[in-house]
Design an enzyme around this catalytic site. Structure first.
Site, short mmCIF file in Angstrom:
data_model
loop_
_atom_site.label_atom_id
_atom_site.label_comp_id
_atom_site.label_asym_id
_atom_site.label_seq_id
_atom_site.Cartn_x
_atom_site.Cartn_y
_atom_site.Cartn_z
N HIS A 110 0.81 -1.22 0.00
CA HIS A 110 0.00 0.00 0.00
C HIS A 110 0.84 1.27 0.00
CE1 HIS A 110 -3.78 -2.24 1.74
NE2 HIS A 110 -3.54 -2.52 0.47
N SER A 178 -7.54 -6.35 9.96
CA SER A 178 -8.98 -6.61 10.17
C SER A 178 -9.58 -7.44 9.04
CB SER A 178 -9.72 -5.28 10.27
OG SER A 178 -9.54 -4.54 9.08
N1 APR Z 1 -1.89 -6.96 18.25
C1 APR Z 1 -2.56 -7.67 17.28
N2 APR Z 1 -3.60 -7.16 16.60
C2 APR Z 1 -3.99 -5.92 16.89
C3 APR Z 1 -3.37 -5.13 17.89
C4 APR Z 1 -2.27 -5.71 18.58
N3 APR Z 1 -1.61 -5.06 19.55
N4 APR Z 1 -4.01 -3.94 17.97
C5 APR Z 1 -4.99 -3.97 17.04
N5 APR Z 1 -5.00 -5.16 16.40
C6 APR Z 1 -5.88 -5.61 15.32
C7 APR Z 1 -7.31 -5.09 15.41
O1 APR Z 1 -8.09 -5.99 16.20
C8 APR Z 1 -7.73 -5.09 13.95
O2 APR Z 1 -8.31 -6.34 13.58
O3 APR Z 1 -5.37 -5.06 14.12
C9 APR Z 1 -6.42 -4.90 13.18
C10 APR Z 1 -6.25 -3.53 12.53
O4 APR Z 1 -7.22 -3.39 11.53
P1 APR Z 1 -7.33 -2.09 10.62
O5 APR Z 1 -7.29 -0.87 11.48
O6 APR Z 1 -8.50 -2.27 9.73
O7 APR Z 1 -5.96 -2.08 9.79
P2 APR Z 1 -5.58 -2.91 8.48
O8 APR Z 1 -6.25 -4.24 8.46
O9 APR Z 1 -4.11 -2.87 8.37
O10 APR Z 1 -6.20 -2.01 7.33
C11 APR Z 1 -6.04 -2.43 6.01
O11 APR Z 1 -7.10 -0.49 5.16
O12 APR Z 1 -7.48 1.81 5.20
C12 APR Z 1 -6.80 0.78 4.59
O13 APR Z 1 -4.85 0.96 3.31
C13 APR Z 1 -5.31 0.95 4.63
O14 APR Z 1 -3.58 -0.72 4.82
C14 APR Z 1 -4.82 -0.29 5.35
C15 APR Z 1 -5.94 -1.27 5.08
#
Ligand code: APR
Length: 233
Positions: A110, A178
């Protein structure tokens, strides 16, 4: 750990950097650092309000100077150095904590905060400081530099290399994501289709949890070092 595992693909998301102090995207309020993603993370947002979008990513880039890799990034870097088979870390994160921890076999699908992209000629260049809207590309000379971030609706980077690695994988691990955003959310199905073992490490079950053979719930800083110890044992 299964001795048949040789080729590993690891997908990481915002959850792996949360314990370093970087906000995840989908917090309980549904906002990313106070903004709706469509206001800062789409090509339309960039053309409608370039100042806002540039300032938003300038703030995220500046924040990188205040954070350091955590034990989860460090454990993956150690695995990268020690693992004799193929290994690929595919991160959705635009921070640089994997490489600062020492990971080398890494794809930023990304984009990267510490990179600027010329919207005119496509040249990408390292960028550490603020990136004012209208900055000049040192390749084509046009005032067309933008954050090197893959916005919603744009094609993620290196999809061919990722797909090749997934199709050769014996093990696929998803960490701190997520599972809400495709194509990354579909990697588990590609890997499972070729018979790879599939493991999810996350704080809560992700949207795609049912596709994984195994889910371990907890903080990445604990679960990732544990998994790496098992793999290298
Ligand atoms: N350890 C493990 N998991 C964690 C922790 C932690 N300490 N803290 C949060 N999480 C988990 C949450 O439960 C959630 O499921 O990390 C996940 C983060 O999810 P998102 O905020 O949706 O991030 P991500 O999946 O990386 O998003 C994907 O979306 O907006 C776009 O391009 C952007 O790359 C990003 C993509």
């Amino acid at each position: 750990m299964n001795p048949d595992i040789r080729n590993i693909v690891i997908l990481t998301g915002a959850g792996i950097s949360a314990e370093s102090g970087l906000a995840t995207f989908r917090g309980p309020d549904g906002l990313w650092e106070g903004h709706r993603v469509e206001d800062v993370c789409t090509p339309e947002a960039l053309s409608r309000d370039p100042l806002l979008v540039h300032r938003f990513y300038d703030e995220r880039r500046a924040k990188l100077t205040e954070v350091v890799p955590n034990p989860a990034h460090e454990a993956l870097a150690m695995l990268d150095h020690a693992w004799p088979g193929d290994l690929l870390i595919v991160t959705q994160n635009v921070d640089d904590l994997h490489e600062r921890a020492g990971a080398r076999r890494l794809i930023h699908m990304h984009g990267e905060l510490r990179s600027a992209l010329c919207a005119a000629c496509g040249k990408a260049m390292p960028w550490e400081k603020a990136l004012p809207s209208g900055s000049i590309c040192d390749g084509c000379g046009k005032a067309a530099l933008r954050p090197d971030i893959v916005f919603f609706g744009e094609m993620p980077y290196q999809m061919d290399a990722i797909d090749t690695a997934l199709r050769r994988a014996d093990m696929f691990v998803s960490i701190g994501t997520s599972g809400a955003v495709y194509p990354a959310a579909g990697f588990v199905q590609t890997a499972a289709h070729v018979g790879a073992r599939t493991l999810e490490l996350n704080l809560d079950p992700s949207a795609g949890s049912i596709y994984f053979e195994e889910t371990r719930l907890g903080a990445a800083s604990l679960l990732v070092p544990e998994m790496v110890r098992d793999l290298l044992a």
